[in-house]
Design a protein around this motif. Sequence first.
Motif, PDB file in Angstrom:
ATOM      1  N   THR A   1       0.826  -1.203   0.000  1.00 34.79           N
ATOM      2  CA  THR A   1       0.000   0.000   0.000  1.00 34.79           C
ATOM      3  C   THR A   1       0.862   1.256   0.000  1.00 34.79           C
ATOM      4  O   THR A   1       1.901   1.320   0.639  1.00 34.79           O
TER       5      THR A   1
ATOM      6  N   ALA B   1      -4.921   1.107   1.964  1.00 40.39           N
ATOM      7  CA  ALA B   1      -5.436  -0.051   2.696  1.00 40.39           C
ATOM      8  C   ALA B   1      -6.909   0.123   3.054  1.00 40.39           C
ATOM      9  O   ALA B   1      -7.686  -0.828   3.028  1.00 40.39           O
TER      10      ALA B   1
ATOM     11  N   ALA C   1     -11.964   0.397  -4.725  1.00 38.59           N
ATOM     12  CA  ALA C   1     -11.321  -0.153  -3.531  1.00 38.59           C
ATOM     13  C   ALA C   1     -11.580  -1.648  -3.409  1.00 38.59           C
ATOM     14  O   ALA C   1     -10.652  -2.436  -3.145  1.00 38.59           O
TER      15      ALA C   1
ATOM     16  N   ARG D   1      -9.271  -3.912  -1.086  1.00 35.40           N
ATOM     17  CA  ARG D   1      -9.090  -3.024   0.066  1.00 35.40           C
ATOM     18  C   ARG D   1     -10.347  -2.999   0.937  1.00 35.40           C
ATOM     19  O   ARG D   1     -11.429  -3.428   0.525  1.00 35.40           O
ATOM     20  N   LYS D   2     -10.197  -2.424   2.134  1.00 29.65           N
ATOM     21  CA  LYS D   2     -11.329  -2.291   3.047  1.00 29.65           C
ATOM     22  C   LYS D   2     -12.008  -0.934   2.849  1.00 29.65           C
ATOM     23  O   LYS D   2     -11.359   0.049   2.502  1.00 29.65           O
TER      24      LYS D   2
END
Length: 331
Positions: free
Chosen positions: A4, A153, A178, A183-184
């Motif tokens: 990231t 991230a 995302a 990713r979160k």
Amino acid sequence: MSDTRLDIIAIGNAIVDVIAQADDAFIAAEGVAKGSMRLIDTEIATSLYGRMGPGLEASGGSAANTVAGAAALGARCGFIGQVAQDQLGEVFAHDIRALGVHFDTPVREAEPPTARCLILVTPDGQRTMNTYLGASQFLPAAALDRDLIASAAILYLEGYLWDPAEPRAAMRAAIETAKGAGRKVAFTLSDTFCIERHRGDFNALIANGDVDILFANETEILSLNESDDFEAAVAATAAKVPTLVVTRSEKGAIAIQEGARAEVPAEPIAAIVDTTGAGDLFAAGFLAGQAQGRSLTDSLTMGAVAAAEVISHFGARPVADIKALVTAKLG
């Protein structure tokens, strides 16, 4: 995560706050509930600004405050938000970049001007926000740096910006980017008025698995579930999201992550001066803790420490070294 570029990238309203003290009579005369947030038009913004007492001007906006706090805690942060080509737009950009937050959203050359929030703070520390969204509600999907979003991230989104159609479409595109990058996505409900207007959308995001970390306060989690039973509302939402974080003012905060529950008390402070930004800074501490790989309890504690610092003075961004405060608390 080793691959990231950023720990957190946030999308939200790019706002300059104007904070002034006011008594309860002034709030009542405005016909607005103390402690609430209302959207105002250009005419009301001009009139109210002229009647407010001396003000403190500082860059704000919910998600922007969160990444400002997270950056102060050592997280690598970016922000996407729309400003106009005017003086307040320059103030916002300078302030957020000076904190080490990556910000390169192209300015909007047309009207309306950069957003501002007129915040009235009563002697008990409660803040009543009068928000003129201005340019911030015209953030287009074309302004997104998709590579930057994919490199972070956590993508953090504020419910306040869900109201206008153009940034809502941009946030949906950001979620897709995302998620496509593995990713979160973190989402804050922001305010009960946002939930009342968009409960269906918010519940759909949760049901579809688009939200990995959900932030709410006590009244917001009740509103989302149209319930008056706090524990039932928490349980219902926690069953649908990997991580639920609920702040409860002086009662502290809880988080439920994959069925595991953690609770922390509120951090003691000498006096509440201004509650502006309390939820924003709590999210900053929690997200920074998660980015550092800390436990659920430690992440909550970081949120509590950051929130306590910001409510001990005027303004929605830290004044003290919150990284040092967290180190003193947790080591």
